[in-house]
Structure formats: C-alpha cells, structure tokens
Design an enzyme around this catalytic site. Structure first.
Site: not given
Length: 645
Positions: A312, A334, A392
């Site tokens: 994070e 990511e 998503d």
C-alpha cells in the site's frame, strides 16, 4: 510530457473533463447515522480546456441533487438517464464566452442515498466495541461518484479540502487540520453525542478514487519517528484494537517508508497513517492518500502479514503519484506496485524473500487466469474496455501478477537491478503527478534506454514479446519465469510426503506431527497448502488430520484457514468437500462462533465459489442470510459469482 488533451477517452465516465476540468473541490459535509447519509455540498474550482464550452458534466450515482450555484448565482442543471455502471450525468450550464484557462466556481448541494455503492454503514454490533456505529468508503475504481458529484476518472487529478460535521470521529484521505490527531479523541467532546467539525486538506493532486472517509469510534497512536524524516506515521483503530494494531505495525511502517525512499524520490504526502477497519472491508488494503485502509485480518499477533503495508505505501509512487489514465491501464498502478513491493522485500530481508513472494503470487495468477477462461480478454494485461463496461468485472490478480512478472522480465532482459533501478527512479520522476497510458510508459522506457544504453539496450527491448505480454490471452505467461525457490523447498517437500501418504488408510500411522511446520512462517505454510492443491484431492481422513495436526482448523490467520478450505473442497464430489463446505460457509460469514465476517474479497469470493461447486443451494442460502453484512461492492461481485445478480 503528456497533457490532458493527449490522454484518451475514459470509457467509464460521462464527464467532459477534456473540455472543462475540476482542479480543486471543497466538501462541506454532515454525517447522519440515523438517515445513513452524507449531505451538504461540493464546490468545484474548474478550469476551461476548450473555448466556449457550454456545460460541465459530472458523474453521479444515486445522488439526490437539490441546488446548484454557478459563480455565485443559481444555476441550471439536469440529471441525465441512469446508466447501470456509469450512473447519471449531472449537466450544469456554464456562463457563455469562456476561454481556455478561465476558472469557474460551481457549488452543488446534494445528499447521498441508500443506493450509495461506495459507503457501508455498519450497526454498532458489527464493530469491535459494539457501542457506536461505523461507516467507511471504498471509491476505487468508479464509486467516488456515489459519494459526491465528481469528474470520476483517474485522468482528472484534484486537490481537496473538507469540513465534516459528525458526532463520531472522522478520518479522510488528507492531512488533518483540526482537531489535532494527537489531541484528545473527538476534540475532547463527548463521542456519539456532541457534533464536532473536522477539517482536512489534501494539497497534492490525486485521482478521485483516492477520496476516502471513515467515521467511527477510533483512537490514534503515533508510530515511532524515523530520524531525519519530515513525514510522520501513525495508526488508527477502535480502542479495543489499538494496542494490537500498534504492536503489529510499529516496527515495520517507518522502516518500510524509509527503505522506499532509498530507491525512489521522496514521499510527497507528509503523513502516512494506517486505519484498521471492521471485517467487512472488501480488500486487504486500500492506498487512500495519507491514510491506508487495512483489513483486520492482518492483526494475527506475529507480524507475518505486515507486508501488505509495503504494497500500500508503494502505491504512494505508483498509482497515487504516477497514475493510470483509466482502468484499461490498471496494471500501471498494480503491476508496478507488486514489482516494487517485492523488490522492497529483497532490500528489507533477502533476495530469497523476493523470489518466494513471486512464487506465492504465481499460484494466485494461475487461479485468476483459469477464472477467466470463458472471458479471455480479461486475461490480458491491457484491456480495452467498451464504453460503460464495468471495470470491476475484470478485477483479479492478473494486472498485479502478470504486470509484476512483465517488469521482472524487463529487468532481466535489460541487465538486472543495477541497470533497472536508475530507470525506475527516472520513470517516477518524469511522470510524478501525471496520469499516463501504457503507450506513454513504453515510449519513455525506450527513450530512457536509448539515452542510457544505446543500441544494445534497444535491441534487448526489441526482443521482448510486447504483444504477448500486453494483449496475450491464455493460461501461460509469454516466458517461463524462474524464481528463487530456496524458502519454498521444505514446504514443497512436506506437500510431496502428504501426497505420497494417501494409500495409508490409518492416519495414526502417517507419522506427521505439529513439529513438521514449527519452523515455517505463515508464508511457508501458505505455500505448503497451495502445493497440496497441485496434487489430486487427499482422502477425507487425511484432510481432517491435516487440519488437526497443524492447527489449520482453528487458526485465526485467515490466509491459512482459507487455503485449508481450498484443499478440503478441491474435489467438489468428495465426502471431504460435503463435510467441510458447511464449515467453510460458517467461517466466511462469521457464524462459526467467532462473530468475525471474512468480508475481504480475497477470501469471501473464492470461498463462496468453492462452496457453490460443492452445493450451490448452500452457498446461495448462506450468502442470502448474511448478505447485508458484506460491503456493497463485495455483495455485488459475490452475486455475480453465484449467478444471482
């Protein structure tokens, strides 16, 4: 340097950010737990990007808009038809004859409604303390628009300030102005009764998906200062968890951040705090600016899962600093973050720790690729989403793991870390504060190595299977990746022994004992359980014994319990699967006596899918009975997984 005008259309927004863009937002909010609403206003400072733009369009989902003020005068607005994914465009007329560079102020008065996807309102019984209710938000990828009217695209970066009136303490993804974090909780007023105005400012431009709020009875504890650093770190949690949270994260957080600064430009956000949320939080962590949200499943009392914090905080550079232009380029957030997280593990521990983490990730990548066999375009690293397609639907480990492996392969092809690390620093420095596409990333990569390596490095880059890495489908990576497996050897060997023992019917004669795994850390136990899944399902007697002898059946570590259930449910037709499916259902919903929901999607989604393969009726009934306990995002995706959406 790319300008906004060069950034492509974002298929998940209806906002006209290429014509007129929001640069700063002032939120004035009141939190109402009785009505379960955030209400008040959002005031946008807009900058004109094309001459004579006639209107500004914001994204909204399920907002009740009551009034608009444009440049201090009542404005004309309309909410367009609702799109199932993108919501309703809010169109506001602008004064005529505006020129490029002009600034405008638009204030929108509104309230959230019960269909707000971003926010979950928890009753007091769903918290640790069971005394006060709780609420928190999750805006990534496109849910910020259900909290406020915004140009909800990661191509638009804004600064923000907020005043929030609440009877419970308030946290935002920004720097606290008042009351002070380290002062008495709730400014010394009575928690749950007295209204306190919380003020925050976020001076660093961020994408809208990093706007975050949490409201509840939490306490703050400063983490140890790191000498010579201007930034501060701290942890927030409910009073019942603050000691455990402080212990779990106190050693690592400052060290992680200081280590990141040895290979990357300085941390820009001033404050790096952690917030431990209730169990329904749907992710392991969320890199909200200044305030990482964390799952309570990390509080295992042995610091074995704190590496989530490495991931994070690395987002402070990759994602929060250099940002994907839109969800098509999610891997730039990511894949880079996972690659850097594992590099940090090498710097913090050993090169073997880096290889081991790639090994654990590879199993998750294979599972995700298999999950998209019927929708192979979601196996790609770069997904060209259709207008209005739900990003998503493609959420999986693919952008994380395929992306990280791609960067590892580039590192190897270009000559190792000594060559690659200076490039990484230059990449971040070049694009810090910008939103970029994969094409812009690739162009910079070539330009950098053309300058710092010449023909030899360009030749190396030309040898890369670009199309296969970026747009390839299927279950295999373009290159067979080799990792350092030193830390996995004992786990692999133990799994092999279990596989070889299946013909022995009397488990008391197997010779396995608790000491087999006594020297393993949690990650080695994970690799052992994952390795077992690569063999045929074990007999029921063996699975029961496995759970008992190594205490997997009672472990509070969700990473281990979930993987044990994956072993038990491997063959859906087996007696073991029939026996353990109801247990897994109780565990994932917290109806096993623990009272702890496993709301993190890493656990709840695959567990419900595995239960459904054994007994779909059981999965649907158990989920239905506990549906409201899950966050709205998890709820929606589990319903899709179970075919009841």
């Amino acid at each position: 340097m790319p300008s906004d005008m060069e950034l492509p259309y974002d298929p998940a927004t209806q906002a006209n950010w290429q014509e007129v863009a929001s640069e700063h937002v002032d939120f004035d909010w009141t939190i109402d737990f009785a009505k379960q609403t955030i209400s008040g206003s959002a005031t946008h400072l807009l900058r004109v990007k094309t001459d004579n733009v006639k209107e500004v369009i914001f994204d909204t989902v399920a907002l009740d808009v009551t009034k608009v003020i444009v440049e201090d005068r009542p404005g004309n607005f309309e909410l367009g038809p609702n799109h199932a994914v993108m919501g309703s465009p809010l169109r506001i007329l602008l004064p005529p004859s505006r020129k490029v560079g002009d600034q405008l102020r638009v204030q929108i008065f509104y309230s959230t409604t019960k269909d707000c996807t971003a926010v979950q309102w928890l009753g007091k019984e769903q918290t640790q303390g069971k005394t006060f209710p709780f609420m928190f938000s999750q805006a990534q990828p496109i849910y910020a628009r259900s909290m406020a009217p915004l140009q909800d695209s990661s191509s638009v970066k804004i600064t923000y300030a907020a005043k929030v009136a609440s009877v419970l303490p308030v946290l935002l993804s920004a720097i606290r102005v008042s009351p002070p974090s380290d002062g008495p909780a709730h400014g010394g007023k009575e928690i749950g009764k007295d209204v306190v105005i919380y003020e925050y400012k976020q001076p660093v431009p961020i994408p809208t998906y990093l706007i975050a709020i949490a409201v509840g009875n939490f306490r703050y504890r400063a983490l140890p200062k790191v000498e010579g650093k201007e930034w501060s770190t701290g942890v927030w949690a409910e009073p019942e968890l603050i000691d455990a949270a402080y212990w779990e994260f106190s050693e690592a957080t400052g060290k992680f951040l200081a280590t990141a600064e040895t290979i990357l430009p300085p941390y820009r956000f001033g404050v790096y705090d952690l917030l431990v949320l209730p169990p329904s939080f749907p992710y392991g962590g969320m890199e909200n600016a200044c305030l990482t949200f964390l799952t309570p499943t990390l509080l295992v009392g042995d610091r074995t899962l704190v590496d989530v914090v490495v991931h994070e905080l690395t987002h402070s550079w990759f994602g929060n600093g250099v940002t994907q232009a839109n969800s098509t380029h999610f891997w730039l957030n990511e894949g880079w973050t996972v690659y850097m997280e594992r590099l940090m593990l090498q710097l913090l521990y050993t090169p073997a720790a880096r290889g081991f983490s790639f090994l654990v990730g590879f199993k998750a990548l294979q599972d995700s690729l298999k999950g998209y066999v019927d929708r192979p375009r979601y196996q790609r690293l770069v997904i060209d989403f259709e207008p209005g397609e739900d990003p998503d639907d493609a959420y999986s480990r693919v952008p994380y793991e395929k992306g990280a492996n791609f960067l590892l392969q580039l590192e190897r092809v270009l000559g190792g870390l000594d060559v690659f690390l200076p490039y990484v620093y230059d990449y971040v420095s070049t694009f810090m504060g910008k939103s970029i596409t994969t094409e812009q990333w690739k162009a910079h990569l070539y330009a950098y190595f053309g300058k710092h390596g010449g023909e030899e490095k360009i030749k190396a880059l030309d040898s890369v299977k670009w199309d296969e890495w970026l747009y390839g489908e299927g279950l295999k990576l373009p290159v067979e990746m080799v990792y350092d497996t030193a830390l996995a050897r004992e786990a692999f060997s133990l799994a092999e022994k279990w596989d070889a023992s299946r013909s022995e019917a009397d488990v008391s004669k197997l010779g396995f004992q608790a000491s087999d795994v006594a020297s393993f850390n949690a990650n080695q136990k994970i690799v052992f359980l994952e390795r077992l899944q690569s063999y045929a399902a074990l007999p029921t007697s063996h699975i029961k014994y496995l759970g008992e002898v190594y205490s997997f059946l009672g472990t509070p570590n969700a990473e281990l319990r979930w993987r044990f259930y994956e072993v038990a449910l491997l063959d859906p037709a087996s007696p073991a699967a029939k026996e353990f499916a109801p247990e897994a259902a109780k565990w994932v919903t917290g109806t096993d006596g623990s009272g702890i929901l496993r709301g993190r999607m890493k656990f709840c989604r695959p567990t419900f899918r595995a239960i459904a393969r054994v007994d779909r009726t059981l999965a649907v009934e158990v989920f239905g009975a506990n549906r409201e306990a899950f966050h709205p995002i998890a709820r929606r995706l589990i319903e899709k997984d179970l075919g009841i959406a």
